[in-house]
Design an enzyme around this catalytic site. Sequence first.
Site, PDB file in Angstrom:
ATOM      1  N   GLY A 109      43.542  39.286  39.433  1.00  0.00           N
ATOM      2  CA  GLY A 109      42.547  39.487  40.487  1.00  0.00           C
ATOM      3  C   GLY A 109      42.344  38.239  41.308  1.00  0.00           C
TER       4      GLY A 109
ATOM      5  CB  SER B 176      43.854  39.025  46.282  1.00  0.00           C
ATOM      6  OG  SER B 176      42.935  40.040  45.905  1.00  0.00           O
ATOM      7  NE  ARG B 177      37.831  41.081  48.019  1.00  0.00           N
ATOM      8  CZ  ARG B 177      36.513  41.152  47.794  1.00  0.00           C
ATOM      9  NH1 ARG B 177      36.075  41.224  46.556  1.00  0.00           N
ATOM     10  NH2 ARG B 177      35.660  41.142  48.779  1.00  0.00           N
TER      11      ARG B 177
ATOM     12  CG  ASN C 299      38.781  37.102  38.197  1.00  0.00           C
ATOM     13  OD1 ASN C 299      37.574  36.880  38.122  1.00  0.00           O
ATOM     14  ND2 ASN C 299      39.339  37.614  39.301  1.00  0.00           N
TER      15      ASN C 299
ATOM     16  CB  SER D  43      29.279  39.955  33.474  1.00  0.00           C
ATOM     17  OG  SER D  43      28.044  40.175  34.145  1.00  0.00           O
TER      18      SER D  43
ATOM     19  CE1 TYR E 197      31.712  44.701  34.804  1.00  0.00           C
ATOM     20  CE2 TYR E 197      29.487  43.871  34.486  1.00  0.00           C
ATOM     21  CZ  TYR E 197      30.789  43.680  34.900  1.00  0.00           C
ATOM     22  OH  TYR E 197      31.180  42.449  35.391  1.00  0.00           O
TER      23      TYR E 197
ATOM     24  CE  LYS F 264      33.056  42.251  32.542  1.00  0.00           C
ATOM     25  NZ  LYS F 264      34.411  41.660  32.687  1.00  0.00           N
TER      26      LYS F 264
END
Length: 298
Positions: free
Chosen positions: A9, A11-12, A88, A141, A154, A158
């Site tokens: 991940g 790219s941003r 990531n 997170s 989620y 985590k």
Amino acid sequence: MGNKAIVTGGSRGIGRGIALALASEGYDLAITYARKREAAESVAEEIRSRYGRECHCHQASLEIPGVAHDMFVKAVADLGGLDLLVNNAGLTICESIQNITEEKLDHLLNLDFRTFVILMRDATRYMIDHKIKGNIVNITSSRGERAYPECGIYCGLKAGLIHAIKAFALDVSAYGIRINNVAPGATRIRTKAEIAAMTTGEASDYFWREEYEDKTKEITSDFWDDLGELIPLGRAGTPEDVANAVLFLASEKASYITGVTLRVDGGLILPGMPEGFAGQGVTSSEGWGRPTMEGDGE
């Protein structure tokens, strides 16, 4: 010869920040992206031109079984080795327990947990076989430590990752391999323009529009600034904040640290419940974690 790292991940957002920070410290990189090829190529070109390091881009829909392993093999071949894995890539889907669908459940399980474990397995096998005292850093997170409504899956995944790496770190400690997590809080992973696009239905991220377009209609272009005022340290986090934590954990300065989760959230989840400030004149705009300083407002 520099160190070699895979950043999923990349790219941003946080992944981009991590990739650039590692390149600045002499790492050659392989980054993955799901759909945004141009963004990934832009990161790669910046790494090559600005830092003079290698950067290979790999399209990988990591939620699909088998893709993570295939990507790993290709990335290591491109790099000619591996010293650091940064897990990531992930997705947040907020849905109440009565509304979660099996499709979304499977997507989260595969991308946010299964892929992390598969890549940790592949990375540790490679490092052991090649006698590399390497590092793995997972981006988790602060939600893994705090319950939020409509976020049970989620948050649970985590939390599971936070506990799992304690055991995984023990599995590979004899080989000199360290495994740690970085747990961001509220981080500027989208620009104000991107948030504004979400409010007008122009966003295209997988699941994002379906899950969030109704909830983002009231978000303004000052969302991160407004949110930052509620955080004890007075601002939202940045990808650079998270990247600095990754750099530390991957460095010799952290050579005696393994199996830990380093929270990078500006104190976001420290205050607990707000009842302790009831009747003290603290408003929601001040945040219950930031009591008025002596002399303020006098």
